[in-house]
Design a protein around this motif. Structure first.
Motif, PDB file in Angstrom:
ATOM      1  N   SER A   1      12.187   7.665  14.978  1.00 55.40           N
ATOM      2  CA  SER A   1      12.760   6.626  14.130  1.00 55.40           C
ATOM      3  C   SER A   1      13.900   7.181  13.281  1.00 55.40           C
ATOM      4  N   ARG A   2      13.744   8.384  12.757  1.00 55.03           N
ATOM      5  CA  ARG A   2      14.806   9.000  11.952  1.00 55.03           C
ATOM      6  C   ARG A   2      16.091   9.115  12.737  1.00 55.03           C
ATOM      7  N   GLU A   3      15.939   9.510  13.985  1.00 53.19           N
ATOM      8  CA  GLU A   3      17.125   9.763  14.793  1.00 53.19           C
ATOM      9  C   GLU A   3      17.800   8.463  15.213  1.00 53.19           C
TER      10      GLU A   3
ATOM     11  N   GLU B   1       0.828  -1.222   0.000  1.00 54.03           N
ATOM     12  CA  GLU B   1       0.000   0.000   0.000  1.00 54.03           C
ATOM     13  C   GLU B   1       0.855   1.262   0.000  1.00 54.03           C
ATOM     14  N   PHE B   2       2.153   1.112   0.172  1.00 48.66           N
ATOM     15  CA  PHE B   2       3.003   2.303   0.290  1.00 48.66           C
ATOM     16  C   PHE B   2       3.104   3.066  -1.037  1.00 48.66           C
ATOM     17  N   TYR B   3       3.043   4.377  -0.936  1.00 51.60           N
ATOM     18  CA  TYR B   3       3.342   5.246  -2.085  1.00 51.60           C
ATOM     19  C   TYR B   3       4.192   6.394  -1.552  1.00 51.60           C
ATOM     20  N   CYS B   4       5.086   6.903  -2.355  1.00 47.70           N
ATOM     21  CA  CYS B   4       5.912   8.027  -1.901  1.00 47.70           C
ATOM     22  C   CYS B   4       5.152   9.325  -2.138  1.00 47.70           C
ATOM     23  N   ALA B   5       5.080  10.193  -1.144  1.00 45.15           N
ATOM     24  CA  ALA B   5       4.332  11.455  -1.277  1.00 45.15           C
ATOM     25  C   ALA B   5       5.121  12.488  -2.086  1.00 45.15           C
ATOM     26  N   ALA B   6       6.370  12.199  -2.387  1.00 48.02           N
ATOM     27  CA  ALA B   6       7.255  13.058  -3.195  1.00 48.02           C
ATOM     28  C   ALA B   6       7.179  14.531  -2.763  1.00 48.02           C
ATOM     29  N   ASP B   7       6.783  15.438  -3.692  1.00 48.74           N
ATOM     30  CA  ASP B   7       6.791  16.863  -3.321  1.00 48.74           C
ATOM     31  C   ASP B   7       5.711  17.220  -2.300  1.00 48.74           C
ATOM     32  N   LYS B   8       4.776  16.282  -2.035  1.00 50.44           N
ATOM     33  CA  LYS B   8       3.731  16.540  -1.017  1.00 50.44           C
ATOM     34  C   LYS B   8       4.193  16.060   0.365  1.00 50.44           C
ATOM     35  N   CYS B   9       5.368  15.469   0.433  1.00 53.05           N
ATOM     36  CA  CYS B   9       5.847  14.905   1.699  1.00 53.05           C
ATOM     37  C   CYS B   9       6.067  16.026   2.715  1.00 53.05           C
ATOM     38  N   GLU B  10       5.602  15.791   3.948  1.00 53.92           N
ATOM     39  CA  GLU B  10       5.747  16.836   4.981  1.00 53.92           C
ATOM     40  C   GLU B  10       7.196  16.999   5.425  1.00 53.92           C
ATOM     41  N   ASP B  11       8.028  16.021   5.106  1.00 49.28           N
ATOM     42  CA  ASP B  11       9.467  16.112   5.357  1.00 49.28           C
ATOM     43  C   ASP B  11      10.115  15.609   4.074  1.00 49.28           C
ATOM     44  N   THR B  12      11.299  15.151   4.134  1.00 42.22           N
ATOM     45  CA  THR B  12      11.860  14.453   2.987  1.00 42.22           C
ATOM     46  C   THR B  12      12.918  13.495   3.480  1.00 42.22           C
ATOM     47  N   CYS B  13      13.082  12.395   2.770  1.00 37.75           N
ATOM     48  CA  CYS B  13      14.117  11.447   3.211  1.00 37.75           C
ATOM     49  C   CYS B  13      15.476  11.883   2.694  1.00 37.75           C
ATOM     50  N   CYS B  14      15.514  12.954   1.888  1.00 36.55           N
ATOM     51  CA  CYS B  14      16.785  13.362   1.278  1.00 36.55           C
ATOM     52  C   CYS B  14      17.470  14.459   2.092  1.00 36.55           C
TER      53      CYS B  14
ATOM     54  N   SER C   1      10.428   5.783   9.726  1.00 38.96           N
ATOM     55  CA  SER C   1      11.070   7.104   9.646  1.00 38.96           C
ATOM     56  C   SER C   1      10.506   7.885   8.466  1.00 38.96           C
ATOM     57  N   CYS C   2       9.735   7.221   7.606  1.00 39.61           N
ATOM     58  CA  CYS C   2       9.029   7.908   6.507  1.00 39.61           C
ATOM     59  C   CYS C   2       7.647   8.292   7.038  1.00 39.61           C
ATOM     60  N   PRO C   3       7.256   9.582   6.912  1.00 42.51           N
ATOM     61  CA  PRO C   3       5.964  10.002   7.466  1.00 42.51           C
ATOM     62  C   PRO C   3       4.781   9.234   6.896  1.00 42.51           C
ATOM     63  N   VAL C   4       4.865   8.841   5.626  1.00 37.75           N
ATOM     64  CA  VAL C   4       3.741   8.101   5.022  1.00 37.75           C
ATOM     65  C   VAL C   4       3.592   6.739   5.700  1.00 37.75           C
ATOM     66  N   VAL C   5       4.718   6.073   5.958  1.00 40.11           N
ATOM     67  CA  VAL C   5       4.670   4.758   6.607  1.00 40.11           C
ATOM     68  C   VAL C   5       4.195   4.909   8.058  1.00 40.11           C
TER      69      VAL C   5
ATOM     70  N   TYR D   1      14.590   3.018  -0.149  1.00 41.13           N
ATOM     71  CA  TYR D   1      13.932   3.684   0.980  1.00 41.13           C
ATOM     72  C   TYR D   1      12.456   3.940   0.680  1.00 41.13           C
ATOM     73  N   PRO D   2      11.536   3.728   1.620  1.00 35.03           N
ATOM     74  CA  PRO D   2      11.729   3.383   3.033  1.00 35.03           C
ATOM     75  C   PRO D   2      11.742   1.875   3.312  1.00 35.03           C
ATOM     76  N   ARG D   3      12.056   1.083   2.269  1.00 42.10           N
ATOM     77  CA  ARG D   3      12.109  -0.363   2.517  1.00 42.10           C
ATOM     78  C   ARG D   3      13.386  -0.682   3.282  1.00 42.10           C
TER      79      ARG D   3
HETATM   80  S1  SF4 Z   1      10.104  10.405   3.400  1.00 46.18           S
HETATM   81 FE1  SF4 Z   1       8.755   8.837   2.460  1.00 46.18          FE
HETATM   82  S2  SF4 Z   1       7.105   9.988   1.482  1.00 46.18           S
HETATM   83 FE2  SF4 Z   1       8.725  11.462   1.982  1.00 46.18          FE
HETATM   84  S3  SF4 Z   1       9.921  11.640   0.090  1.00 46.18           S
HETATM   85 FE3  SF4 Z   1      10.912  10.027   1.350  1.00 46.18          FE
HETATM   86  S4  SF4 Z   1       9.960   8.066   0.726  1.00 46.18           S
HETATM   87 FE4  SF4 Z   1       8.663   9.733  -0.076  1.00 46.18          FE
END
Ligand code: SF4
Length: 364
Positions: A345-347, A11-24, A114-118, A96-98
């Protein structure tokens, strides 16, 4: 090869530019050798960007002052992805986030909270999580891998997850049962009585175990988040705002002494009774941490420490919720619950150094 995944995996999808944070941002990403070689060969319009955004000496992506990846644009989109497509991403970014735990003939894949969507998927989930296994071609053999010990760990984890998901019991009892089982197994492992671990698992599957752990609760070293809180300052810092959160939590919960802390805890416990979803959130966290880290004991024999770690991480997140609840004058929104889950989780989870340090601290 056997693969195991949680039932919400697809069910996971990356929110990309809608992500409230970013994994990058925040993490130093090490580029795998194959991708690094591919990046060296990039020509054309994207070549200058590639040349200046990779630290070729260290084999990492460069970061700006805010620790944002050099490829991340102002819309939180990866410019490499936009220009060269998904296949251009290095192994870490592609995955990521696998999160993959590797064992002989087995791959256990989870989705990192650590991914907000997950974190949202898990915290919005009401029903108990199940795990699915499937087989794909591929054989392998590891040196120094003990398949017998691994099968015991798998059996123990299955029994522990069942206990954690038994909602007829309070979360404290479920936690005690899991710690009790791991504690007793550790004793047998230390005495090299691996064969008798299955008796321990059976004992904790039975009804009498509940009374047993209540009587022996004192003997089981339950990790107390409040006692170990200041150790969090000793971990490698990954996000600038993490320390602020720690200071805030400490000031709210612990600064006024033990009595005041116990009072907050009691009030929060009462509030939780009226908000049963909090106990479900805790259950999902305990299952998540246990599923991800417990079988790793096959490599170091630290069964009890792995169970303690799962309990500590879940209960530490509950401390963060509790402090926020006090700050909000005794309310707590789901968005805040999710925010605190993924920040913790990120920390902790995204630094092997931090994970190892924490396990050591908890064991003491
Ligand atoms: S943190 Fe999760 S939802 Fe946000 S950009 Fe990275 S993979 Fe996508």
């Amino acid at each position: 090869m056997i693969y195991t995944i949680p039932d919400y995996y697809k069910e996971f999808y990356c929110a990309a530019d809608k992500c409230e944070d970013t994994c990058c941002a925040g993490w130093q990403i090490v580029i795998d050798k194959k991708s690094l070689k591919k990046y060296r060969g990039v020509r054309g319009k994207f070549m200058p960007k590639m040349r200046t955004s990779v630290c070729w000496l260290k084999g990492t992506f460069r970061q700006d002052k805010e620790k944002r990846c050099a490829f991340l644009n102002e819309k939180n989109l990866c410019e490499m992805y936009v220009a060269l497509g998904e296949k251009s991403l290095c192994k870490t970014c592609r995955r990521y986030p696998r999160h993959v735990e590797e064992f002989e003939g087995v791959r256990e894949i989870s989705l990192s909270i650590s991914c907000p969507v997950v974190a949202r998927m898990l915290m919005e989930r009401k029903s108990p999580v199940t795990f699915l296994s499937y087989e794909r071609e591929g054989e392998e053999e590891y040196e120094d891998f003990d398949p017998f010990f691994f099968s015991i760990l798998e059996d123990a984890r299955e029994a522990m997850i069942k206990i954690l998901q038994n909602r007829t019991l309070p979360i404290r009892t479920r936690t005690l049962l899991v710690l009790g089982m791991a504690h007793d197994m550790q004793g047998r492992i230390n005495r090299q009585e691996l064969f008798s671990c299955s008796e321990v698992i059976e004992k904790y599957r039975g009804d009498r175990a509940k009374a047993y752990v209540e009587n022996y609760a004192e003997k089981i070293n339950i990790p107390m988040p409040e006692k170990l809180f200041d150790q969090l300052y000793r971990l490698e810092l990954l996000q600038e705002n993490w320390e602020l959160l720690l200071h805030e939590t400490e000031a709210i919960l612990y600064a006024k002494g033990e009595k005041a802390y116990q009072k907050i805890k009691e009030e929060f416990r009462d509030w939780m009774k009226e908000h049963s979803e909090i106990e479900i959130h805790l259950e999902q966290l305990l299952v998540y941490f246990l599923f991800t880290y417990f079988p790793g004991a096959v490599y170091d024999g630290e069964v009890f420490a792995k169970a303690q770690m799962a309990v500590y991480c879940s209960f530490m997140i509950r401390e963060l919720w509790m402090a926020r609840w006090v700050k909000n004058e005794k309310t707590l929104e789901l968005d805040e619950i999710i925010d605190l889950v993924y920040r913790f989780s990120r920390e902790v989870e995204h630094s092997d150094v931090n994970l190892m340090r924490l396990e050591k601290i908890i064991k003491l």
